[in-house]
Scaffold this active site. Structure first.
Site, PDB file in Angstrom:
ATOM      1  N   GLU A  53      43.330  41.645  32.880  1.00 35.19           N
ATOM      2  CA  GLU A  53      43.050  41.778  34.315  1.00 35.19           C
ATOM      3  C   GLU A  53      43.923  42.925  34.813  1.00 35.19           C
ATOM      4  OE1 GLU A  53      43.907  38.262  36.728  1.00 35.19           O
ATOM      5  OE2 GLU A  53      44.387  39.571  38.405  1.00 35.19           O
ATOM      6  N   ARG A  57      46.803  47.581  42.099  1.00 33.57           N
ATOM      7  CA  ARG A  57      48.067  47.717  42.833  1.00 33.57           C
ATOM      8  C   ARG A  57      48.690  49.086  42.650  1.00 33.57           C
ATOM      9  NH1 ARG A  57      50.674  41.853  41.198  1.00 33.57           N
ATOM     10  NH2 ARG A  57      48.727  40.745  41.533  1.00 33.57           N
ATOM     11  N   THR A  82      43.520  41.556  42.053  1.00 25.76           N
ATOM     12  CA  THR A  82      44.012  41.955  43.380  1.00 25.76           C
ATOM     13  C   THR A  82      42.890  42.585  44.212  1.00 25.76           C
ATOM     14  OG1 THR A  82      46.028  42.574  42.144  1.00 25.76           O
ATOM     15  CG2 THR A  82      46.114  42.756  44.524  1.00 25.76           C
ATOM     16  N   LYS A 142      41.218  30.591  40.920  1.00 22.14           N
ATOM     17  CA  LYS A 142      42.577  30.958  40.530  1.00 22.14           C
ATOM     18  C   LYS A 142      43.511  30.146  41.434  1.00 22.14           C
ATOM     19  CE  LYS A 142      45.650  34.996  40.809  1.00 22.14           C
ATOM     20  NZ  LYS A 142      45.764  36.407  40.453  1.00 22.14           N
TER      21      LYS A 142
END
Ligand code: 3PG
Length: 197
Positions: A53, A57, A82, A142
């Site tokens: 993943e 960022r 994210t 999640k």
């Protein structure tokens, strides 16, 4: 399995369970430049991990995903993490990522995620988040940040309250604790960055 059950399963979150059931550990990785990529991917493969993943960022993240897809997509599932905006969903759709992870849950973004056709997993922390997700027709979340929202004890309680829901806990999990999370019957995979250290 009956045909209608298969259809029901694949409709949910574009079949995120199909992705997660192949990957017990989901490494959450932040990439800053091209020089890091080969070492990261080969390090994961050496540990028997065939999934990544890549978090959005860093300014480099989308380029990193493109390069990993081009070079390693026959060896590793390439997801993006994210994800918090419609624009990001559009961008990663063009890159044909294998799955999308969001740290939170939101009905409007959920619509775009469903339309993307890409398997996706939204983040939840509280019972109200889970109820919102269930109202969207989803059942796989999640649990983030797992360590700050009750960890294993919270997941045991959620297992009683929401028996059809399963989780990929992420946040503060490490080499000593991940196996205890995976032992829970409502945990399909665990995410985190511990294996990168
Ligand atoms: C994430 O975004 O999923 C987390 O940063 C991963 O958590 P960890 O670094 O505490 O494992």
């Amino acid at each position: 399995m009956k045909k209608e059950q298969v259809l029901f399963k694949t409709m949910k979150q574009n079949n995120i369970r199909g992705v997660l059931e192949k990957h017990q550990v989901v490494p959450v990785v932040t990439i800053n430049n091209e020089a890091e990529i080969d070492g990261i991917i080969n390090g994961l493969i050496a540990k028997g991990i065939y999934c990544i993943e890549v978090t959005l960022r860093t300014p480099y993240a989308l380029t990193a995903i493109e390069l990993i897809k081009a070079k390693y997509s026959n060896q590793i599932s390439v997801g993006v993490g994210t994800v918090v905006s419609k624009e990001q969903i559009e961008a990663v759709k063009a890159l044909k990522v294998d799955f999308i992870v969001s740290p939170g849950i939101n009905a409007e973004l959920g619509g775009y995620l469903m339309e993307s056709g890409i398997p996706f997993i939204p983040g939840v922390a509280t019972p109200s988040d889970i109820i919102l997700g269930m109202q969207m027709g989803w059942d796989t979340f999640k649990f983030f940040p797992a360590n700050l929202f009750g960890g294993i004890d919270a997941l045991k309680t959620y297992g009683q309250v929401f028996p059809s829901v399963i989780f990929c806990p992420t946040g503060g999990i490490n080499g000593d604790t991940y196996a205890s999370y995976l032992d829970l019957k409502n945990v399909i995979s665990v995410g985190g960055s511990w294996m990168m250290k």
